[in-house]
Scaffold this motif. Structure first.
Motif, PDB file in Angstrom:
ATOM      1  N   ALA A 107       0.812  -1.216   0.000  1.00 23.45           N
ATOM      2  CA  ALA A 107       0.000   0.000   0.000  1.00 23.45           C
ATOM      3  C   ALA A 107       0.843   1.264   0.000  1.00 23.45           C
ATOM      4  N   GLY A 108       2.153   1.100   0.178  1.00 25.09           N
ATOM      5  CA  GLY A 108       3.025   2.272   0.129  1.00 25.09           C
ATOM      6  C   GLY A 108       3.825   2.550   1.372  1.00 25.09           C
ATOM      7  N   ALA A 109       3.716   1.702   2.391  1.00 25.52           N
ATOM      8  CA  ALA A 109       4.539   1.891   3.587  1.00 25.52           C
ATOM      9  C   ALA A 109       6.003   1.622   3.246  1.00 25.52           C
ATOM     10  N   ASP A 110       6.898   2.291   3.962  1.00 30.12           N
ATOM     11  CA  ASP A 110       8.333   2.123   3.745  1.00 30.12           C
ATOM     12  C   ASP A 110       8.953   1.090   4.665  1.00 30.12           C
ATOM     13  N   CYS A 111       8.319   0.869   5.817  1.00 27.32           N
ATOM     14  CA  CYS A 111       8.878  -0.028   6.828  1.00 27.32           C
ATOM     15  C   CYS A 111       7.713  -0.620   7.600  1.00 27.32           C
ATOM     16  N   VAL A 112       7.919  -1.821   8.137  1.00 26.33           N
ATOM     17  CA  VAL A 112       6.898  -2.500   8.930  1.00 26.33           C
ATOM     18  C   VAL A 112       7.401  -2.643  10.365  1.00 26.33           C
ATOM     19  N   TYR A 113       6.527  -2.326  11.303  1.00 27.39           N
ATOM     20  CA  TYR A 113       6.908  -2.258  12.724  1.00 27.39           C
ATOM     21  C   TYR A 113       6.064  -3.235  13.541  1.00 27.39           C
ATOM     22  N   PRO A 114       6.443  -4.516  13.599  1.00 33.51           N
ATOM     23  CA  PRO A 114       5.704  -5.493  14.399  1.00 33.51           C
ATOM     24  C   PRO A 114       6.047  -5.313  15.887  1.00 33.51           C
ATOM     25  N   ILE A 115       5.381  -4.383  16.517  1.00 33.09           N
ATOM     26  CA  ILE A 115       5.712  -4.003  17.885  1.00 33.09           C
ATOM     27  C   ILE A 115       5.512  -5.166  18.855  1.00 33.09           C
ATOM     28  N   PHE A 116       6.391  -5.247  19.852  1.00 30.99           N
ATOM     29  CA  PHE A 116       6.382  -6.236  20.927  1.00 30.99           C
ATOM     30  C   PHE A 116       6.847  -7.622  20.491  1.00 30.99           C
ATOM     31  N   VAL A 117       7.405  -7.757  19.295  1.00 31.16           N
ATOM     32  CA  VAL A 117       8.026  -9.024  18.932  1.00 31.16           C
ATOM     33  C   VAL A 117       9.362  -9.112  19.644  1.00 31.16           C
ATOM     34  N   THR A 118       9.674 -10.279  20.206  1.00 32.00           N
ATOM     35  CA  THR A 118      10.896 -10.439  20.989  1.00 32.00           C
ATOM     36  C   THR A 118      11.730 -11.650  20.584  1.00 32.00           C
TER      37      THR A 118
END
Length: 261
Positions: free
Chosen positions: A179-190
């Motif tokens: 869709a046009g995002a530059d980066c993906v931020y899967p928050i709380f992945v450890t």
């Protein structure tokens, strides 16, 4: 020589390098922004969970958009490096208005999350992809480049087994990048294995939130992470330190460590 807005956006985007991550000690005001810049970091990033209480509001879009944008503008005017701003889910603004108001602050990047800031309910992936596409379209139409970091909340607010949450994060992340995002931020992945899978499966830069229990920055680099952020961690630590100093003062003691002789 100062950078133009276009140069700042290009610099921010180029710094997302898998294996050599952009490290962002998130800040909350002009003073903390200047500390980060003075330390040599090439980008300043805000954190909504830090700025909101500084302004007297709760995180979760409790901050009026005008006040959040004014805070971002003060931060951007205080430093010469690119600024990327956490704007939660857009404060109810339309994509066009969000882009217009955000760009007016001189920030060149933003975080946008895919869960309801109040209830925590996950937003439909297609709906969020459409929202991100509209943000990208508005930025393009206004000739204002914007680096979009699409937060994926599958590991924070998602349901199911770890494997199901991973599958959901991968599906969402792919759709957001398309869709046009530059980066993906899967928050709380450890988990290192899950982080590596995300890096391999998403097909775009991955941002990891650094907090206790997360692999070291060097290890995250080995896993192929392109961006490491600290959320409200530094602000929370500063607040905790202040509380301990105040407790010492209340007890009639000096809050300062003794000088070495």
């Amino acid at each position: 020589m100062s950078m133009t807005r276009a140069e700042k956006a290009a610099t921010l985007r180029a710094l997302h390098v898998p294996g050599d991550p952009l490290v962002l000690p998130n800040i909350w005001d002009a003073a903390s922004a200047r500390i980060v810049e003075s330390a040599g970091f090439p980008v300043v990033a805000t954190g909504s969970a830090a700025i909101a209480p500084v302004l007297g509001y709760a995180d979760g879009e409790g901050t009026p958009p005008a006040e959040m944008m004014a805070a971002i503008a003060r931060i951007a005017s205080a430093v010469g490096v690119p600024v990327t701003a956490d704007v939660e889910r857009g404060y109810g603004l339309s994509p066009a208005e969000l882009v217009e108001r955000l760009c007016a602050t001189e920030a060149v990047g933003c975080n946008l999350e895919d869960s309801d800031p109040v209830t925590g309910a996950m937003v439909d992936a297609g709906e969020q992809a459409d929202f991100l596409a509209a943000v990208r379209g508005a930025a393009t139409a206004s000739d204002s480049d914007l680096v979009v970091n699409a937060r994926v909340d599958s590991f924070l607010h998602g349901s199911g087994t770890p494997e199901e949450r991973l599958a959901d994060a991968v599906e969402r992340g792919r759709r957001y990048l398309a869709a046009g995002a530059d980066c993906v931020y899967p928050i709380f992945v450890t988990d290192p294995g899950i982080i590596r899978t995300l890096v391999e499966e998403l097909g775009g830069p991955v941002n990891v939130l650094f907090r206790p229990g997360v692999p070291s920055i060097a290890r995250l680099a080995e896993l192929g992470v392109a961006r490491v952020s600290f959320g409200h961690g530094l602000h929370a630590a500063a607040q905790d330190f202040t509380a301990r100093m105040v407790a010492e003062i209340k007890a009639g003691r000096s809050p300062y460590p003794p000088k070495e002789t």
